[in-house]
Design a protein around this motif. Sequence first.
Motif, PDB file in Angstrom:
ATOM      1  N   ARG A 196      49.172  73.218  82.265  1.00  0.00           N
ATOM      2  CA  ARG A 196      50.461  73.911  82.397  1.00  0.00           C
ATOM      3  C   ARG A 196      50.848  74.084  83.869  1.00  0.00           C
ATOM      4  NH1 ARG A 196      51.081  79.500  79.704  1.00  0.00           N
ATOM      5  NH2 ARG A 196      48.875  79.161  79.470  1.00  0.00           N
ATOM      6  N   GLU A 197      49.828  74.287  84.718  1.00  0.00           N
ATOM      7  CA  GLU A 197      50.095  74.501  86.152  1.00  0.00           C
ATOM      8  C   GLU A 197      50.655  73.248  86.829  1.00  0.00           C
ATOM      9  OE1 GLU A 197      46.514  75.555  88.285  1.00  0.00           O
ATOM     10  OE2 GLU A 197      47.547  75.674  90.207  1.00  0.00           O
ATOM     11  N   GLY A 198      50.421  72.074  86.231  1.00  0.00           N
ATOM     12  CA  GLY A 198      50.826  70.827  86.892  1.00  0.00           C
ATOM     13  C   GLY A 198      49.951  70.562  88.106  1.00  0.00           C
ATOM     14  N   PHE A 199      50.486  69.781  89.054  1.00  0.00           N
ATOM     15  CA  PHE A 199      49.740  69.498  90.288  1.00  0.00           C
ATOM     16  C   PHE A 199      49.889  70.651  91.275  1.00  0.00           C
ATOM     17  CE2 PHE A 199      50.479  64.902  89.178  1.00  0.00           C
ATOM     18  CZ  PHE A 199      49.141  64.549  89.102  1.00  0.00           C
ATOM     19  N   ARG A 200      48.820  70.891  92.047  1.00  0.00           N
ATOM     20  CA  ARG A 200      48.915  71.869  93.140  1.00  0.00           C
ATOM     21  C   ARG A 200      49.495  71.246  94.396  1.00  0.00           C
ATOM     22  NH1 ARG A 200      43.014  74.752  92.273  1.00  0.00           N
ATOM     23  NH2 ARG A 200      43.605  75.834  90.365  1.00  0.00           N
ATOM     24  N   TYR A 201      49.284  69.935  94.529  1.00  0.00           N
ATOM     25  CA  TYR A 201      49.910  69.150  95.599  1.00  0.00           C
ATOM     26  C   TYR A 201      50.393  67.863  94.929  1.00  0.00           C
ATOM     27  CZ  TYR A 201      46.257  71.749  98.228  1.00  0.00           C
ATOM     28  OH  TYR A 201      45.403  72.690  98.729  1.00  0.00           O
ATOM     29  N   SER A 202      51.434  67.259  95.449  1.00  0.00           N
ATOM     30  CA  SER A 202      51.916  66.026  94.816  1.00  0.00           C
ATOM     31  C   SER A 202      50.848  64.938  94.886  1.00  0.00           C
ATOM     32  CB  SER A 202      53.202  65.551  95.501  1.00  0.00           C
ATOM     33  OG  SER A 202      52.932  65.269  96.865  1.00  0.00           O
ATOM     34  N   ARG A 242      41.718  73.456  97.558  1.00  0.00           N
ATOM     35  CA  ARG A 242      42.280  73.786  96.242  1.00  0.00           C
ATOM     36  C   ARG A 242      42.532  72.565  95.362  1.00  0.00           C
ATOM     37  NH1 ARG A 242      47.184  75.784  96.315  1.00  0.00           N
ATOM     38  NH2 ARG A 242      46.905  76.925  94.389  1.00  0.00           N
ATOM     39  N   ALA A 243      42.243  71.377  95.873  1.00  0.00           N
ATOM     40  CA  ALA A 243      42.493  70.159  95.090  1.00  0.00           C
ATOM     41  C   ALA A 243      41.409  69.991  94.021  1.00  0.00           C
ATOM     42  CB  ALA A 243      42.534  68.949  96.014  1.00  0.00           C
ATOM     43  N   ARG A 244      41.847  69.817  92.774  1.00  0.00           N
ATOM     44  CA  ARG A 244      40.895  69.793  91.650  1.00  0.00           C
ATOM     45  C   ARG A 244      40.467  68.376  91.263  1.00  0.00           C
ATOM     46  NH1 ARG A 244      45.149  72.549  87.911  1.00  0.00           N
ATOM     47  NH2 ARG A 244      46.337  71.233  89.341  1.00  0.00           N
ATOM     48  N   THR A 245      39.315  68.330  90.632  1.00  0.00           N
ATOM     49  CA  THR A 245      38.859  67.125  89.946  1.00  0.00           C
ATOM     50  C   THR A 245      39.956  66.654  89.002  1.00  0.00           C
ATOM     51  OG1 THR A 245      36.672  68.114  89.922  1.00  0.00           O
ATOM     52  CG2 THR A 245      37.015  66.271  88.437  1.00  0.00           C
ATOM     53  N   PHE A 246      40.050  65.342  88.779  1.00  0.00           N
ATOM     54  CA  PHE A 246      41.060  64.852  87.843  1.00  0.00           C
ATOM     55  C   PHE A 246      40.455  63.797  86.921  1.00  0.00           C
ATOM     56  CE2 PHE A 246      41.706  60.757  89.938  1.00  0.00           C
ATOM     57  CZ  PHE A 246      41.231  61.026  91.218  1.00  0.00           C
ATOM     58  N   GLY A 247      41.103  63.636  85.773  1.00  0.00           N
ATOM     59  CA  GLY A 247      40.595  62.639  84.840  1.00  0.00           C
ATOM     60  C   GLY A 247      41.645  62.302  83.798  1.00  0.00           C
ATOM     61  N   GLN A 274      30.530  68.315  78.681  1.00  0.00           N
ATOM     62  CA  GLN A 274      30.770  69.269  77.588  1.00  0.00           C
ATOM     63  C   GLN A 274      31.561  70.490  78.065  1.00  0.00           C
ATOM     64  OE1 GLN A 274      29.777  68.616  74.220  1.00  0.00           O
ATOM     65  NE2 GLN A 274      29.659  66.653  75.267  1.00  0.00           N
ATOM     66  N   GLY A 275      31.450  70.801  79.358  1.00  0.00           N
ATOM     67  CA  GLY A 275      32.198  71.943  79.894  1.00  0.00           C
ATOM     68  C   GLY A 275      33.570  71.550  80.428  1.00  0.00           C
ATOM     69  N   GLY A 276      33.912  70.258  80.338  1.00  0.00           N
ATOM     70  CA  GLY A 276      35.184  69.792  80.894  1.00  0.00           C
ATOM     71  C   GLY A 276      36.368  70.298  80.077  1.00  0.00           C
ATOM     72  N   SER A 277      37.371  70.841  80.750  1.00  0.00           N
ATOM     73  CA  SER A 277      38.553  71.341  80.046  1.00  0.00           C
ATOM     74  C   SER A 277      39.714  71.417  81.038  1.00  0.00           C
ATOM     75  CB  SER A 277      38.280  72.734  79.478  1.00  0.00           C
ATOM     76  OG  SER A 277      38.306  73.689  80.522  1.00  0.00           O
ATOM     77  N   LEU A 278      40.847  71.836  80.546  1.00  0.00           N
ATOM     78  CA  LEU A 278      42.013  71.986  81.423  1.00  0.00           C
ATOM     79  C   LEU A 278      41.812  73.129  82.423  1.00  0.00           C
ATOM     80  CD1 LEU A 278      44.946  71.467  78.883  1.00  0.00           C
ATOM     81  CD2 LEU A 278      43.933  69.796  80.438  1.00  0.00           C
ATOM     82  N   ASP A 279      40.760  73.935  82.208  1.00  0.00           N
ATOM     83  CA  ASP A 279      40.466  75.009  83.157  1.00  0.00           C
ATOM     84  C   ASP A 279      39.774  74.488  84.406  1.00  0.00           C
ATOM     85  OD1 ASP A 279      41.506  76.979  81.574  1.00  0.00           O
ATOM     86  OD2 ASP A 279      39.586  77.404  80.587  1.00  0.00           O
ATOM     87  N   ASN A 280      39.191  73.285  84.344  1.00  0.00           N
ATOM     88  CA  ASN A 280      38.423  72.836  85.510  1.00  0.00           C
ATOM     89  C   ASN A 280      38.700  71.388  85.920  1.00  0.00           C
ATOM     90  OD1 ASN A 280      36.844  71.418  83.580  1.00  0.00           O
ATOM     91  ND2 ASN A 280      35.577  73.247  83.286  1.00  0.00           N
ATOM     92  N   ALA A 281      39.836  70.860  85.502  1.00  0.00           N
ATOM     93  CA  ALA A 281      40.232  69.521  85.950  1.00  0.00           C
ATOM     94  C   ALA A 281      41.726  69.332  85.693  1.00  0.00           C
ATOM     95  CB  ALA A 281      39.451  68.447  85.202  1.00  0.00           C
ATOM     96  N   VAL A 282      42.330  68.456  86.477  1.00  0.00           N
ATOM     97  CA  VAL A 282      43.676  67.993  86.161  1.00  0.00           C
ATOM     98  C   VAL A 282      43.492  66.837  85.180  1.00  0.00           C
ATOM     99  CG1 VAL A 282      45.849  67.112  87.055  1.00  0.00           C
ATOM    100  CG2 VAL A 282      44.370  68.476  88.532  1.00  0.00           C
ATOM    101  N   VAL A 283      44.115  66.936  84.010  1.00  0.00           N
ATOM    102  CA  VAL A 283      43.924  65.901  82.993  1.00  0.00           C
ATOM    103  C   VAL A 283      45.291  65.293  82.641  1.00  0.00           C
ATOM    104  CG1 VAL A 283      43.039  65.397  80.681  1.00  0.00           C
ATOM    105  CG2 VAL A 283      41.932  67.156  82.071  1.00  0.00           C
ATOM    106  N   PHE A 284      45.326  63.947  82.585  1.00  0.00           N
ATOM    107  CA  PHE A 284      46.568  63.242  82.237  1.00  0.00           C
ATOM    108  C   PHE A 284      46.396  62.525  80.902  1.00  0.00           C
ATOM    109  CE2 PHE A 284      45.183  62.011  86.570  1.00  0.00           C
ATOM    110  CZ  PHE A 284      45.995  62.844  87.321  1.00  0.00           C
ATOM    111  N   LYS A 341      51.904  62.242  81.064  1.00  0.00           N
ATOM    112  CA  LYS A 341      52.114  63.511  81.776  1.00  0.00           C
ATOM    113  C   LYS A 341      50.785  64.215  82.082  1.00  0.00           C
ATOM    114  CE  LYS A 341      52.715  66.002  77.429  1.00  0.00           C
ATOM    115  NZ  LYS A 341      52.219  64.904  76.604  1.00  0.00           N
ATOM    116  N   VAL A 342      50.908  65.221  82.980  1.00  0.00           N
ATOM    117  CA  VAL A 342      49.780  66.117  83.248  1.00  0.00           C
ATOM    118  C   VAL A 342      49.723  67.130  82.112  1.00  0.00           C
ATOM    119  CG1 VAL A 342      48.878  67.863  84.833  1.00  0.00           C
ATOM    120  CG2 VAL A 342      50.058  65.868  85.740  1.00  0.00           C
TER     121      VAL A 342
END
Length: 315
Positions: free
Chosen positions: A227-233, A189-194, A209-219, A223-224
């Motif tokens: 809205r979901e924040g991190f799934r694991y610290s 469940r750990a997501r790509t981040f950027g 072009q498809g990158g968004s908050l739906d498919n990556a953790v973005v900082f 802050k992140v």
Amino acid sequence: MNYKFCRQHTVSSEVWCKGIGLHSGAKVSMRLKPAPVNYGVRFRRVDLTGSPTIIAHFHHVVDTVLATRIGFNGVTIATVEHLMAALLGSGIDNVLVELNGPEVPIFDGSAAHYIALIQEAGRQEQALPPQYLRIEKPFFVSEGDAFIKATPSERFQVRYTIDFPHRLVGRQEYTWFFDSHAFHREIARARTFGFLKDVEKLQSMGMAQGGSLDNAVVFDDYKVLNREGFRYSNECVRHKILDFIGDLALTGMQLQGNFEVHKAGHALHNRFLKQLMTKPGYYAVQAPAAAPPTYFPPASLPGFMDSLQHVVKPL
Ligand SMILES: [Zn+2]
């Protein structure tokens, strides 16, 4: 040696899903189809004349910027690593993956959706044992301060460390031991981040072009933004393990060895494999393993499928 508990597997039935590609942002549909023993993982581009097929193999990696892209004879498939990790983590050795575009759909940037898809397909035992790539002698590659060190071990285990100069990431370290239980629970469940500024820069260059908050953790700097924040610290280092497993799955084999990885990425993962495989004696190919991993269906894990409900969006 007991072969009964150490067999290759394919998916029991054909399954289908649809998502968007990270690079193009375009919709793509993907089918997983049962495949015969010793077939491995192969990708087929059904949108192209003659439906060309590419074997998922590290020698076919043609690009490692942002994600791992494989190609052969000018036909490419991008972002294969999360699906490859999900297949290895779910104990699927043989499968045909059909796509009607040049990318595997990214979904939420983790392997969770693929796990759910494999679970829906079911898992079929086949007649022969799998091959194992076994580390025989310590082997080391590095680039700057990044390195990968492999040492012999009866199990597949990965210790990964990252160090990003950002207050929300910093130094993270995680050690993971392979069984599918641990993969589904700790890694899938750990997501790509950027970082926002990097995403904006890539998009201004026509990438992601498809990158968004739906498919990556973005900082941003503080802050992140999700809205979901991190799934694991320590979601970031867990995702790096997911990437590493997916890139190593391009050996087409299951793995036995201890891998210590520091600040690496797709490029170094791939270079590690290419260099290792030119050094007979540092590795051996075996079938079956002395200590085969145990498979636990994800549905047997308390809370795993429930946890997917909010992760996987309806298609
Ligand atoms: Zn990744």
